[in-house]
Design a protein around this motif. Structure first.
Motif, PDB file in Angstrom:
ATOM      1  N   ARG A  79       0.813  -1.214   0.000  1.00 33.72           N
ATOM      2  CA  ARG A  79       0.000   0.000   0.000  1.00 33.72           C
ATOM      3  C   ARG A  79       0.848   1.267   0.000  1.00 33.72           C
ATOM      4  NH1 ARG A  79      -3.418  -1.625   5.203  1.00 33.72           N
ATOM      5  NH2 ARG A  79      -1.336  -2.474   5.672  1.00 33.72           N
ATOM      6  N   THR A  80       2.062   1.179   0.547  1.00 32.72           N
ATOM      7  CA  THR A  80       2.885   2.384   0.728  1.00 32.72           C
ATOM      8  C   THR A  80       4.243   2.293   0.043  1.00 32.72           C
ATOM      9  OG1 THR A  80       3.678   1.436   2.824  1.00 32.72           O
ATOM     10  CG2 THR A  80       1.787   2.918   2.936  1.00 32.72           C
ATOM     11  N   ARG A  81       4.481   1.217  -0.681  1.00 34.64           N
ATOM     12  CA  ARG A  81       5.810   0.956  -1.253  1.00 34.64           C
ATOM     13  C   ARG A  81       6.268   2.059  -2.208  1.00 34.64           C
ATOM     14  NH1 ARG A  81       5.546  -4.479  -3.754  1.00 34.64           N
ATOM     15  NH2 ARG A  81       5.981  -5.145  -1.618  1.00 34.64           N
ATOM     16  N   ASP A  82       5.345   2.596  -2.987  1.00 39.69           N
ATOM     17  CA  ASP A  82       5.743   3.535  -4.049  1.00 39.69           C
ATOM     18  C   ASP A  82       5.734   4.995  -3.610  1.00 39.69           C
ATOM     19  OD1 ASP A  82       6.051   1.449  -5.871  1.00 39.69           O
ATOM     20  OD2 ASP A  82       3.911   1.474  -6.389  1.00 39.69           O
ATOM     21  N   ILE A  83       5.433   5.270  -2.332  1.00 41.48           N
ATOM     22  CA  ILE A  83       5.417   6.658  -1.870  1.00 41.48           C
ATOM     23  C   ILE A  83       6.858   7.158  -1.739  1.00 41.48           C
ATOM     24  CG2 ILE A  83       4.729   8.225  -0.015  1.00 41.48           C
ATOM     25  CD1 ILE A  83       2.552   6.175   0.729  1.00 41.48           C
ATOM     26  N   PRO A  84       7.212   8.284  -2.383  1.00 44.49           N
ATOM     27  CA  PRO A  84       8.573   8.814  -2.226  1.00 44.49           C
ATOM     28  C   PRO A  84       8.793   9.333  -0.797  1.00 44.49           C
ATOM     29  CG  PRO A  84       7.226  10.305  -3.538  1.00 44.49           C
ATOM     30  CD  PRO A  84       6.409   9.072  -3.335  1.00 44.49           C
ATOM     31  N   ILE A  85       9.960   8.984  -0.210  1.00 41.67           N
ATOM     32  CA  ILE A  85      10.298   9.372   1.165  1.00 41.67           C
ATOM     33  C   ILE A  85      11.584  10.192   1.134  1.00 41.67           C
ATOM     34  CG2 ILE A  85      10.937   8.550   3.471  1.00 41.67           C
ATOM     35  CD1 ILE A  85       9.289   6.020   2.894  1.00 41.67           C
ATOM     36  N   ILE A  86      11.489  11.405   1.699  1.00 35.82           N
ATOM     37  CA  ILE A  86      12.658  12.282   1.807  1.00 35.82           C
ATOM     38  C   ILE A  86      13.067  12.345   3.283  1.00 35.82           C
ATOM     39  CG2 ILE A  86      13.565  14.605   1.482  1.00 35.82           C
ATOM     40  CD1 ILE A  86      11.538  15.013  -0.736  1.00 35.82           C
ATOM     41  N   PHE A  87      14.314  11.936   3.568  1.00 38.15           N
ATOM     42  CA  PHE A  87      14.834  12.009   4.949  1.00 38.15           C
ATOM     43  C   PHE A  87      15.281  13.429   5.254  1.00 38.15           C
ATOM     44  CE2 PHE A  87      15.138   7.450   4.331  1.00 38.15           C
ATOM     45  CZ  PHE A  87      14.841   6.940   5.585  1.00 38.15           C
ATOM     46  N   ILE A  88      14.951  13.894   6.476  1.00 37.91           N
ATOM     47  CA  ILE A  88      15.447  15.171   6.979  1.00 37.91           C
ATOM     48  C   ILE A  88      16.126  14.891   8.313  1.00 37.91           C
ATOM     49  CG2 ILE A  88      14.839  17.490   7.770  1.00 37.91           C
ATOM     50  CD1 ILE A  88      12.531  17.503   5.900  1.00 37.91           C
ATOM     51  N   SER A  89      17.446  15.143   8.385  1.00 44.69           N
ATOM     52  CA  SER A  89      18.187  14.758   9.595  1.00 44.69           C
ATOM     53  C   SER A  89      19.372  15.695   9.811  1.00 44.69           C
ATOM     54  CB  SER A  89      18.676  13.317   9.473  1.00 44.69           C
ATOM     55  OG  SER A  89      19.502  12.969  10.565  1.00 44.69           O
ATOM     56  N   ALA A  90      19.781  15.775  11.084  1.00 48.10           N
ATOM     57  CA  ALA A  90      20.978  16.547  11.430  1.00 48.10           C
ATOM     58  C   ALA A  90      22.245  15.736  11.206  1.00 48.10           C
ATOM     59  CB  ALA A  90      20.907  17.009  12.889  1.00 48.10           C
ATOM     60  N   LEU A  91      22.097  14.444  10.957  1.00 42.57           N
ATOM     61  CA  LEU A  91      23.253  13.576  10.726  1.00 42.57           C
ATOM     62  C   LEU A  91      23.831  13.865   9.348  1.00 42.57           C
ATOM     63  CD1 LEU A  91      21.768  10.228  12.110  1.00 42.57           C
ATOM     64  CD2 LEU A  91      23.245  11.853  13.308  1.00 42.57           C
ATOM     65  N   GLU A  92      25.122  14.144   9.307  1.00 43.66           N
ATOM     66  CA  GLU A  92      25.741  14.509   8.038  1.00 43.66           C
ATOM     67  C   GLU A  92      26.723  13.467   7.521  1.00 43.66           C
ATOM     68  OE1 GLU A  92      27.563  18.294   8.452  1.00 43.66           O
ATOM     69  OE2 GLU A  92      25.694  19.367   8.828  1.00 43.66           O
ATOM     70  N   ALA A  93      26.964  12.412   8.285  1.00 46.37           N
ATOM     71  CA  ALA A  93      27.931  11.404   7.869  1.00 46.37           C
ATOM     72  C   ALA A  93      27.454  10.700   6.603  1.00 46.37           C
ATOM     73  CB  ALA A  93      28.157  10.396   8.989  1.00 46.37           C
ATOM     74  N   VAL A  94      28.437  10.321   5.775  1.00 47.85           N
ATOM     75  CA  VAL A  94      28.118   9.623   4.526  1.00 47.85           C
ATOM     76  C   VAL A  94      27.400   8.317   4.804  1.00 47.85           C
ATOM     77  CG1 VAL A  94      29.099   8.522   2.480  1.00 47.85           C
ATOM     78  CG2 VAL A  94      30.021  10.698   3.288  1.00 47.85           C
ATOM     79  N   ASN A  95      27.814   7.602   5.833  1.00 48.88           N
ATOM     80  CA  ASN A  95      27.194   6.311   6.159  1.00 48.88           C
ATOM     81  C   ASN A  95      25.714   6.475   6.478  1.00 48.88           C
ATOM     82  OD1 ASN A  95      29.574   4.936   5.781  1.00 48.88           O
ATOM     83  ND2 ASN A  95      30.172   4.998   7.953  1.00 48.88           N
ATOM     84  N   ASP A  96      25.381   7.577   7.183  1.00 49.42           N
ATOM     85  CA  ASP A  96      23.977   7.809   7.509  1.00 49.42           C
ATOM     86  C   ASP A  96      23.149   8.036   6.235  1.00 49.42           C
ATOM     87  OD1 ASP A  96      24.304   7.660  10.321  1.00 49.42           O
ATOM     88  OD2 ASP A  96      25.172   9.667  10.293  1.00 49.42           O
ATOM     89  N   LYS A  97      23.714   8.780   5.307  1.00 46.09           N
ATOM     90  CA  LYS A  97      23.005   9.042   4.048  1.00 46.09           C
ATOM     91  C   LYS A  97      22.846   7.761   3.220  1.00 46.09           C
ATOM     92  CE  LYS A  97      24.518  13.858   3.760  1.00 46.09           C
ATOM     93  NZ  LYS A  97      25.236  14.873   2.957  1.00 46.09           N
ATOM     94  N   VAL A  98      23.940   6.957   3.189  1.00 49.86           N
ATOM     95  CA  VAL A  98      23.874   5.691   2.440  1.00 49.86           C
ATOM     96  C   VAL A  98      22.823   4.774   3.034  1.00 49.86           C
ATOM     97  CG1 VAL A  98      25.146   3.593   1.878  1.00 49.86           C
ATOM     98  CG2 VAL A  98      26.249   5.818   1.624  1.00 49.86           C
ATOM     99  N   LYS A  99      22.784   4.732   4.379  1.00 54.18           N
ATOM    100  CA  LYS A  99      21.807   3.885   5.055  1.00 54.18           C
ATOM    101  C   LYS A  99      20.385   4.327   4.716  1.00 54.18           C
ATOM    102  CE  LYS A  99      20.916   1.867   9.599  1.00 54.18           C
ATOM    103  NZ  LYS A  99      21.314   1.839  11.036  1.00 54.18           N
ATOM    104  N   ALA A 100      20.178   5.650   4.580  1.00 55.17           N
ATOM    105  CA  ALA A 100      18.851   6.165   4.239  1.00 55.17           C
ATOM    106  C   ALA A 100      18.421   5.726   2.846  1.00 55.17           C
ATOM    107  CB  ALA A 100      18.856   7.690   4.341  1.00 55.17           C
ATOM    108  N   PHE A 101      19.350   5.811   1.915  1.00 54.84           N
ATOM    109  CA  PHE A 101      19.015   5.381   0.546  1.00 54.84           C
ATOM    110  C   PHE A 101      18.805   3.873   0.476  1.00 54.84           C
ATOM    111  CE2 PHE A 101      21.211   9.458  -0.587  1.00 54.84           C
ATOM    112  CZ  PHE A 101      20.102  10.058  -1.162  1.00 54.84           C
TER     113      PHE A 101
END
Length: 494
Positions: A79-101
């Motif tokens: 039901r929700t698989r195709d909804i685009p999700i944009i993360f907003i976070s104070a974490l700036e590390a590359v690993n955090d961004k990779v984990k989000a994607f």
């Protein structure tokens, strides 16, 4: 509510910090978006499942369930698989961004964020979502069209194979067979290997092949054309032939559907011949008696008696014309009448036909205009004059007084075309294809009012086709009709 009052999109914001929620909500509402705000990941998941939003803004650091876990659960649900999700976070590390994607996010915005940047990224991903939805809709539509086409092709193939009617598919204009059904093979006597790849002319499938091929090459559909089929064993079969056009893989082909009327034709011919001959003898005797009464040799009739006698003579003459036309048509169709071909000047034939019809034109107050063309061609002059007088007679009968009827001719390198044009009532479009069939008239009352038999045009068509030509009509209701007769020119003439 007008279209302009509708929100631009429905956005779900999931963030455990009330200040962030208020800021994002106010910003988005001011820009025309509908906003739903929640502080817990589990609440956001339930809200998205019940009423899926167009886009989700998701914080990473939240108690109980962080943003990565929320995203993974949303992507795992149909039901929700195709909804685009944009993360907003104070974490700036590359690993955090990779984990989000990796969790399924489409974008990552670091805090503190710029309002214009957030809006720009939201618009970008909403546009991408709309385009994806449109593409998906088009793909689904295309898939449905493919399924419908496959179903139609399967249905056509089943009907094609199982039809009791002979069916063939041929190329245009060559007339080459690309597919035939078993009924066609049965009636023609040929095997599949003998037919596929050959043309209609190569198989010599009938004595009217040349006329049929010219008609096929006009790329017009026609129905119930009587055709004499010559089988592999040289047996003659009478068929009714219909031709339509179909598209296969972007190429136009002719679909030929036949109906075997050999037995019906035999019985019909026997009946017509029997009735015609049995009627002719008593009608001849009747006409003699009526003429004798009209001569006064048996006494004078009263005025009323004379009127009754005239009605009897008129109807007897109509019956005799009908019988003669039936016999004439059948003799031509069966080949019992030989065309006496000889070189003739077309101008003489046109003039002769005009002179024969001038009295009728004068009696109907019709101006008959003929433009003779001096050109020699090889024809049976009597039969061509018969054709032209028949066409002129029809034009005069169906014209109003003070109208004009024209007859003219023009030549090309290989043929001559004679046209007879009137200003009469015209022929409805649905009758254009059948007007040359036997007993076909525009109005059923014509036989009574105009004295016609409904066989004249059928006789004309057979005469013209016996000469290797073709006849057709162009007509507009209430404006008039133009009948065209095209005859080939011999090599000697050319």
């Amino acid at each position: 509510m007008t279209e302009s009052d509708l929100p631009k999109a429905d956005i779900l914001v999931i963030d455990d910090t009330p200040e962030n929620l208020n800021l994002l909500s106010t910003m988005l509402i001011d820009r025309g978006y509908k906003v739903r705000s929640v502080t817990k990941g589990s609440t956001g998941i339930r809200g998205a499942q019940v009423m899926p939003p167009d886009l989700i803004l998701l914080d990473v650091n939240m108690p109980q369930m962080n943003g990565y876990e929320v995203c993974e659960q949303l992507k795992a649900d149909d039901r929700t698989r195709d909804i685009p999700i944009i993360f907003i976070s104070a974490l700036e590390a590359v690993n955090d961004k990779v984990k989000a994607f990796q969790a399924g996010g489409v974008d990552y915005i670091t805090k503190p964020f710029q309002i214009e940047e957030v809006l720009a990224r939201i618009e970008t991903h909403l546009t991408l979502r709309r385009l994806q939805n449109q593409l998906q809709s088009k793909n689904e539509q295309l898939q449905q069209e493919i399924r419908d086409r496959q179903h139609a092709e399967e249905k056509f193939a089943t009907i094609f194979r199982q039809s009791p009617n002979p069916i063939a598919i041929v190329t245009i204009p060559e007339g080459q067979f690309i597919e035939v059904n078993s009924s066609f093979l049965s009636i023609s006597g040929y095997s599949l290997d003998e037919v596929i790849g050959c043309t209609i002319a190569q198989l010599h499938l009938g004595r009217d092949i040349d006329a049929f091929m010219r008609r096929l090459q006009t790329r017009t559909a026609f129905h119930n054309l009587e055709f004499e089929l010559l089988t592999r064993s040289q047996t003659r079969k009478n068929i009714l032939l219909s031709v339509d056009h179909i598209d296969l893989n972007g190429t136009s082909y002719a679909l030929l559907i036949a109906n075997d009327i050999t037995e019906r034709k035999r019985l019909e011919n026997e009946f017509i011949s029997l009735v015609s001959h049995e009627l002719r003898t008593p009608l001849t005797s009747m006409m003699g008696s009526l003429d004798l009464l009209g001569s006064g040799q048996l006494g004078n009739l009263t005025e009323q008696g004379q009127q009754v006698l005239n009605i009897g003579i008129k109807n007897a003459e109509r019956l005799i014309r009908l019988i003669n036309d039936i016999l004439d048509l059948e003799r031509i169709r069966s080949g019992k009448i030989t065309m006496n071909l000889r070189s003739c000047n077309l101008a003489d034939l046109m003039t002769q036909a005009t002179e024969e019809m001038q009295s009728m034109a004068n009696g109907s107050n019709i101006q008959l205009i003929t433009e003779p063309l001096s050109l020699f061609l090889t024809v049976d002059p009597d039969r061509i004059v018969q054709t032209l007088t028949n066409l002129l007679s029809n034009a005069i009968k169906f014209s109003q007084p003070n109208n004009q009827v024209w007859m003219q001719a023009r030549s090309t390198i290989s043929s001559i075309c004679i046209s007879v044009c009137d200003q009469g009532r015209g022929i409805p479009a649905h009758q254009i294809q059948t007007i040359f069939e036997r007993f076909q008239q525009v109005d059923a009352s014509d036989a009574r009012q105009k004295g016609g038999t409904g066989l004249g045009l059928a006789i004309c068509r057979n005469i013209v086709e016996q000469h290797g030509g073709r006849i057709w009509v162009e007509s507009i209701v209430n404006q008039g009709s133009t009948f065209h007769v095209e005859l080939p020119l011999s090599d000697e003439t050319i």
